[in-house]
Motif scaffolding. Structure first.
Motif, mmCIF file in Angstrom:
data_model
loop_
_atom_site.group_PDB
_atom_site.id
_atom_site.type_symbol
_atom_site.label_atom_id
_atom_site.label_comp_id
_atom_site.label_asym_id
_atom_site.label_seq_id
_atom_site.Cartn_x
_atom_site.Cartn_y
_atom_site.Cartn_z
ATOM 1 N N HIS A 163 0.823 -1.214 0.000
ATOM 2 C CA HIS A 163 0.000 0.000 0.000
ATOM 3 C C HIS A 163 0.856 1.262 0.000
ATOM 4 C CE1 HIS A 163 -2.738 -3.164 1.562
ATOM 5 N NE2 HIS A 163 -3.624 -2.508 0.852
ATOM 6 N N SER A 164 2.156 1.073 -0.313
ATOM 7 C CA SER A 164 3.090 2.178 -0.575
ATOM 8 C C SER A 164 3.494 2.980 0.654
ATOM 9 C CB SER A 164 2.506 3.135 -1.639
ATOM 10 O OG SER A 164 2.267 2.425 -2.839
ATOM 11 N N LEU A 165 3.252 2.433 1.859
ATOM 12 C CA LEU A 165 3.644 3.151 3.065
ATOM 13 C C LEU A 165 3.863 2.161 4.204
ATOM 14 C CD1 LEU A 165 4.048 6.004 4.286
ATOM 15 C CD2 LEU A 165 1.644 5.928 4.983
ATOM 16 N N VAL A 166 5.023 2.254 4.862
ATOM 17 C CA VAL A 166 5.321 1.395 6.010
ATOM 18 C C VAL A 166 5.461 2.260 7.253
ATOM 19 C CG1 VAL A 166 7.025 -0.123 7.089
ATOM 20 C CG2 VAL A 166 6.416 -0.443 4.682
ATOM 21 N N TRP A 167 4.720 1.891 8.305
ATOM 22 C CA TRP A 167 4.794 2.576 9.583
ATOM 23 C C TRP A 167 5.790 1.853 10.480
ATOM 24 C CZ3 TRP A 167 1.464 6.798 10.589
ATOM 25 C CH2 TRP A 167 0.504 7.026 9.592
ATOM 26 N N LEU A 168 6.692 2.606 11.085
ATOM 27 C CA LEU A 168 7.696 2.042 11.978
ATOM 28 C C LEU A 168 7.609 2.703 13.354
ATOM 29 C CD1 LEU A 168 10.627 2.070 9.431
ATOM 30 C CD2 LEU A 168 9.565 0.025 10.353
ATOM 31 N N LEU A 169 7.955 1.949 14.387
ATOM 32 C CA LEU A 169 7.903 2.475 15.744
ATOM 33 C C LEU A 169 9.249 3.064 16.135
ATOM 34 C CD1 LEU A 169 5.909 -0.389 17.514
ATOM 35 C CD2 LEU A 169 5.068 1.539 16.161
ATOM 36 N N GLY A 170 9.211 4.280 16.655
ATOM 37 C CA GLY A 170 10.448 4.954 17.020
ATOM 38 C C GLY A 170 11.299 5.237 15.796
ATOM 39 N N LYS A 171 12.605 5.104 15.941
ATOM 40 C CA LYS A 171 13.521 5.372 14.832
ATOM 41 C C LYS A 171 13.663 4.188 13.879
ATOM 42 C CE LYS A 171 16.285 8.662 17.522
ATOM 43 N NZ LYS A 171 17.636 8.963 18.069
ATOM 44 N N ARG A 218 11.830 -3.024 -1.977
ATOM 45 C CA ARG A 218 12.701 -3.515 -3.057
ATOM 46 C C ARG A 218 12.100 -4.755 -3.715
ATOM 47 N NH1 ARG A 218 18.392 -6.451 -1.835
ATOM 48 N NH2 ARG A 218 18.731 -7.318 -3.899
ATOM 49 N N ALA A 219 11.563 -5.652 -2.911
ATOM 50 C CA ALA A 219 10.960 -6.877 -3.453
ATOM 51 C C ALA A 219 9.764 -6.554 -4.340
ATOM 52 C CB ALA A 219 10.547 -7.804 -2.316
ATOM 53 N N LEU A 220 9.086 -5.456 -4.034
ATOM 54 C CA LEU A 220 7.916 -5.033 -4.814
ATOM 55 C C LEU A 220 8.292 -4.126 -5.977
ATOM 56 C CD1 LEU A 220 5.610 -4.316 -1.767
ATOM 57 C CD2 LEU A 220 5.075 -5.968 -3.571
ATOM 58 N N GLY A 221 9.550 -3.700 -6.022
ATOM 59 C CA GLY A 221 9.970 -2.767 -7.069
ATOM 60 C C GLY A 221 9.396 -1.388 -6.872
ATOM 61 N N LYS A 222 9.208 -0.993 -5.598
ATOM 62 C CA LYS A 222 8.629 0.307 -5.284
ATOM 63 C C LYS A 222 9.644 1.189 -4.560
ATOM 64 C CE LYS A 222 3.714 -0.863 -4.768
ATOM 65 N NZ LYS A 222 2.546 -0.708 -3.862
ATOM 66 N N LYS A 223 9.418 2.498 -4.651
ATOM 67 C CA LYS A 223 10.232 3.457 -3.924
ATOM 68 C C LYS A 223 9.826 3.442 -2.455
ATOM 69 C CE LYS A 223 11.529 8.346 -3.777
ATOM 70 N NZ LYS A 223 11.321 9.679 -4.388
ATOM 71 N N PRO A 224 10.796 3.348 -1.545
ATOM 72 C CA PRO A 224 10.453 3.277 -0.113
ATOM 73 C C PRO A 224 9.785 4.547 0.404
ATOM 74 C CG PRO A 224 12.711 2.568 -0.502
ATOM 75 C CD PRO A 224 12.230 3.194 -1.768
ATOM 76 N N ARG A 225 8.742 4.351 1.202
ATOM 77 C CA ARG A 225 8.104 5.455 1.925
ATOM 78 C C ARG A 225 7.883 4.977 3.357
ATOM 79 N NH1 ARG A 225 2.733 7.246 -0.054
ATOM 80 N NH2 ARG A 225 3.082 8.918 1.444
ATOM 81 N N LEU A 226 8.617 5.580 4.287
ATOM 82 C CA LEU A 226 8.567 5.166 5.686
ATOM 83 C C LEU A 226 8.066 6.310 6.554
ATOM 84 C CD1 LEU A 226 12.120 3.512 5.961
ATOM 85 C CD2 LEU A 226 10.026 2.519 5.017
ATOM 86 N N ILE A 227 7.240 5.981 7.528
ATOM 87 C CA ILE A 227 6.814 6.948 8.533
ATOM 88 C C ILE A 227 7.184 6.398 9.904
ATOM 89 C CG2 ILE A 227 4.830 7.979 9.695
ATOM 90 C CD1 ILE A 227 3.517 8.391 7.075
#
Length: 291
Positions: A163-171, A218-227
């Protein structure tokens, strides 16, 4: 004659890998499950099925005939059917252990969790630790396997990346080396013939959670988007969950939050690549969508 292994919880992620790997190594494979219909993908690997519920001891046989080894993957990640962690992880495994003792098995292997002492504030982990205490009091030869995370758990990063966005906890800089089910199954089977009591287990590659998220893109061939969600907000959300929802809702979230905000690097085993696992998942989904 081949030795017989009873695998309890064979329909789960690790259980299914244990069934296949035990069969591959020449063991006679028996399984204990609640719902045999879920075993359809594994039927070619299984010799005998015991339909029973470890939380209902009256459904268990008095003895397991001709069983040499028992591996229990019994445990819940989400409370359901009105069952608690104490009901399943502690009492259920205790019922299984009692039958194992009456059956004269050579070895009992139990799958717990890495860093259990550090995570013991969580109900599910306390239930596991309590069962391990019981194991220590038995005359049985036993080994407690402590994996730090399955590839199947890490798949959530791939699902978010779709879904083009990964949520991460803390840093996102806490580290973990999750393990593939086949690699973990091999470790379990290796310890059927040892006297090592506790075996912490991780996979061959150590990552930060930031790196895992980027690997998924990378596995999906997408540009990373991290929050990145500040830990102060995470703790506040957990406080609200604890006071405004049920334990069944709160505890799984608290467990995964604790794992994601704790260094979970265990001794390395196996050779499966997390990136290759992601790629296979992507290819399988793409193929399914095309048919």
């Amino acid at each position: 004659m081949p030795e017989k292994i009873l695998i309890a919880g064979a329909t789960g992620y690790l259980g299914s890998h244990l069934v296949k790997e035990a069969w591959k190594q020449g063991y006679t494979v028996c399984v204990l499950v609640r719902n045999p219909a879920k075993l359809k993908p594994l039927t070619g690997y299984i010799t005998h099925i015991i339909k029973a519920e470890v939380t209902r001891p009256e459904t268990l046989p008095e003895v397991f005939n001709d069983i040499d080894y028992i591996i229990s993957t019994i445990g819940i990640t989400r409370q359901k059917d009105g069952l608690s962690y104490w009901d399943v992880d502690f009492k259920g495994n205790n019922h299984l252990l009692k039958v194992a003792m009456h059956s004269g098995v050579k070895k009992f292997i139990y799958i717990s969790v890495f860093n259990a002492r550090q995570l013991r504030a969580l109900q599910g982990v306390r239930a596991k630790l309590s069962f391990v205490e019981l194991l220590r009091e038995t005359p049985l030869n036993y080994t407690v396997i402590e994996p730090n995370g399955f590839f199947s758990d890490i798949r959530s990063y791939l699902n978010m990346a779709r879904h083009s966005l990964v949520w991460l906890l803390g840093k996102g800089d806490y580290q973990i080396n999750p393990i593939h089910g086949t690699d973990l199954a091999r470790v379990c089977l290796q310890h059927l013939h040892t006297y090592q009591r506790v075996v912490p287990v991780g996979g061959p590659q150590v990552f930060t959670h930031n790196e895992i998220a980027r690997l998924a893109f990378r596995a999906l061939g997408k540009k990373p988007r991290l929050i990145h969600i500040p830990l102060k907000i995470v703790r506040g959300a957990l406080w609200l969950l604890r006071h405004l929802t049920s334990e069944a809702t709160y505890q799984p979230v608290a467990f995964f939050t604790s794992v994601l905000t704790t260094h979970m690097v265990a001794p390395t085993h196996g050779n499966h690549s997390l990136y290759q696992y992601f790629r296979k998942e992507v290819e399988a989904k793409d193929k399914k969508e095309q048919t």
